[in-house]
Design an enzyme around this catalytic site. Structure first.
Site, PDB file in Angstrom:
ATOM      1  N   LYS A 181     -37.929 -41.018  68.313  1.00  0.00           N
ATOM      2  CA  LYS A 181     -37.163 -41.856  67.162  1.00  0.00           C
ATOM      3  C   LYS A 181     -36.164 -41.105  66.506  1.00  0.00           C
ATOM      4  CE  LYS A 181     -40.085 -45.134  68.379  1.00  0.00           C
ATOM      5  NZ  LYS A 181     -41.280 -45.587  68.227  1.00  0.00           N
TER       6      LYS A 181
HETATM    7  C1  LIG Z   1     -42.669 -46.173  68.517  1.00  0.00           C
HETATM    8  C2  LIG Z   1     -43.008 -47.297  68.040  1.00  0.00           C
HETATM    9  C3  LIG Z   1     -44.162 -47.706  67.255  1.00  0.00           C
HETATM   10  C4  LIG Z   1     -45.011 -46.709  66.979  1.00  0.00           C
HETATM   11  O1  LIG Z   1     -44.825 -45.599  66.452  1.00  0.00           O
HETATM   12  P1  LIG Z   1     -45.574 -44.173  66.539  1.00  0.00           P
HETATM   13  O2  LIG Z   1     -45.322 -43.403  65.372  1.00  0.00           O
HETATM   14  O3  LIG Z   1     -45.550 -43.744  67.797  1.00  0.00           O
HETATM   15  O4  LIG Z   1     -47.107 -44.552  66.215  1.00  0.00           O
HETATM   16  C5  LIG Z   1     -44.380 -48.857  66.505  1.00  0.00           C
HETATM   17  N1  LIG Z   1     -43.577 -49.951  66.845  1.00  0.00           N
HETATM   18  C6  LIG Z   1     -42.350 -49.705  67.564  1.00  0.00           C
HETATM   19  C7  LIG Z   1     -41.465 -51.213  67.524  1.00  0.00           C
HETATM   20  C8  LIG Z   1     -42.098 -48.566  68.245  1.00  0.00           C
HETATM   21  O5  LIG Z   1     -40.938 -48.500  69.008  1.00  0.00           O
END
Ligand SMILES: *Cc1c(COP(=O)(O)O)cnc(C)c1O
Length: 383
Positions: A181
């Site tokens: 991210k």
């Molecule tokens: C990556 C992601 C998540 C989960 O994030 P984590 O920090 O790994 O729990 C939730 N929703 C979307 C749309 C994502 O891309």
């Protein structure tokens, strides 16, 4: 040339910060986590921020403190990662999956309206690739029907809706600091809200249900005594993560500009090509450009999306698909008893989407190489 789909943008300041944290003698949730929360809240213009170990944890806590429980339904768009729906299941509630807008991949009020029932308790708009859903419409619809809005803003730091940063608009907003991210923290999440009561409850639940500021019991100001007021979770962030969060926030604007430049170059190269379609960003939104989702047109090509991805892979270009729609996964298909044909827009998109590399450290040469190869494949396999 080999171009990975993603590479973390880690700086010398990140490394220094972590070293200092390690030397401080305090590794888990502590002063740096509080500092990260305060700064994050200020940046997204939310009154409160609660740091946790993932966006999934933030979504779970949000639904829990908003009172979602057994028998309730929560509306979730098909074009998302499993996390947006699994948290609904954790609480004994049922995810209700909707189709999305075929241009923006976003949930719409029309879709929500089709799936609302007397048991609907909340909606989770997913801000796909960093572009916010139409929050004004969604919030007003939700207020009229007494529904809660938990924004899945996993892709969103930094994103804006009508000039306002994402983070202080819905009842609770959940961010992700997972490795791929926009902030290179590795793992982590943040729940933001303007509601003090919800923030306090999430703070209690993130650490075993221990009354507030549980971590302080190990500090000078603290005491050994604590009370457990709920069956909480082990969802806290660590100060090592918070340290990375703080130094990553320092370069977030610069990283966003680098991603935007790459997106501009892709848009210029692919826009107007008969077999390629560039992402549609609404004029009243600013996307984080977490993802660059290109759409191919199977009608003008002799190869399908999977083959297009394989050709890119052969050329050394890493790609991904965001997302395999929820209803296509065996678990959700069985649970919701739905068929892919009920989601024509998501099915249409799923045949077309390819996420291209868009990470801040990409060199101009690497961007050129991706462009060259996408165009070469699109032309070589033109019908
Ligand atoms: C990556 C992601 C998540 C989960 O994030 P984590 O920090 O790994 O729990 C939730 N929703 C979307 C749309 C994502 O891309």
């Amino acid at each position: 040339m080999e171009i990975p789909f993603h590479r973390s943008y880690t700086t010398e300041a990140d490394i220094q910060g972590v070293v200092e944290t390690l030397k401080s003698g305090w590794l888990t949730m502590g002063p740096r986590t509080v500092q990260f929360e305060n700064r994050f809240a200020e940046l997204v213009q939310a009154k409160h921020a609660v740091a946790v170990n993932s966006c999934t944890a933030a979504l779970h806590l949000a639904l829990r403190v908003l009172g979602v429980g057994p028998g309730d339904e929560v509306i979730v768009p098909a074009m998302t990662f499993a996390a947006s729906a699994e948290v609904v299941c954790y609480l004994g509630a049922t995810p209700v999956i909707t189709d999305v807008d075929p241009e923006t991949h976003l949930i719409t009020v029309e879709e929500i309206e089709k799936h609302v029932s007397p048991r609907t308790r909340a909606v989770i708009p997913v801000h796909f690739a960093g572009q916010a859903a139409d929050l004004e419409e969604i919030m007003s619809f939700a207020r009229n029907r007494d529904l809660k809005v938990v924004e899945d803003a996993a892709h969103c730091y930094p994103s804006f809706y009508k000039g306002r940063p994402i983070g202080g608009i819905g009842d609770v907003t959940a961010f992700s600091f997972y490795a791929t991210k926009t902030l290179a923290v590795g793992e982590g999440g943040m729940a933001t809200t303007n509601n003090e009561e919800l923030a306090n409850q999430m703070k209690i639940l993130r650490l075993h249900g221990i009354s507030r500021d549980a971590w302080k019991r190990y500090t000078k100001e603290g005491s050994w005594y604590y009370e457990v007021v709920d069956a909480g979770f082990k969802y806290n962030m660590t100060d090592i993560q918070a340290s990375l969060g703080l130094t990553q926030l320092d370069i977030a604007e610069e990283a966003w500009k680098k991603r935007s430049k790459i997106a501009e170059r892709y848009n210029a190269a692919f826009g107007g090509h008969k077999s390629l379609r560039t992402p549609v960003i609404k004029p009243d939104r600013q996307t984080s450009w977490h993802l660059y989702v290109l759409r191919i047109n199977p009608e003008t090509l002799s190869i399908n999306r999977d083959e297009f991805i394989n050709k890119l892979k052969e050329a050394g270009v890493g790609t991904s698909v965001h997302f395999i729609p929820l209803y296509r996964h065996p678990f959700y298909r069985q649970l919701t008893k739905t068929e892919p044909k009920n989601f024509p827009h998501s099915e249409w998109l799923f045949e077309r989407i390819i996420s291209l590399p868009i990470f801040p450290g990409m060199t101009d040469k690497q961007v050129d190489y991706v462009i060259e190869n996408v165009l070469r494949i699109a032309d070589e396999f033109a019908k």
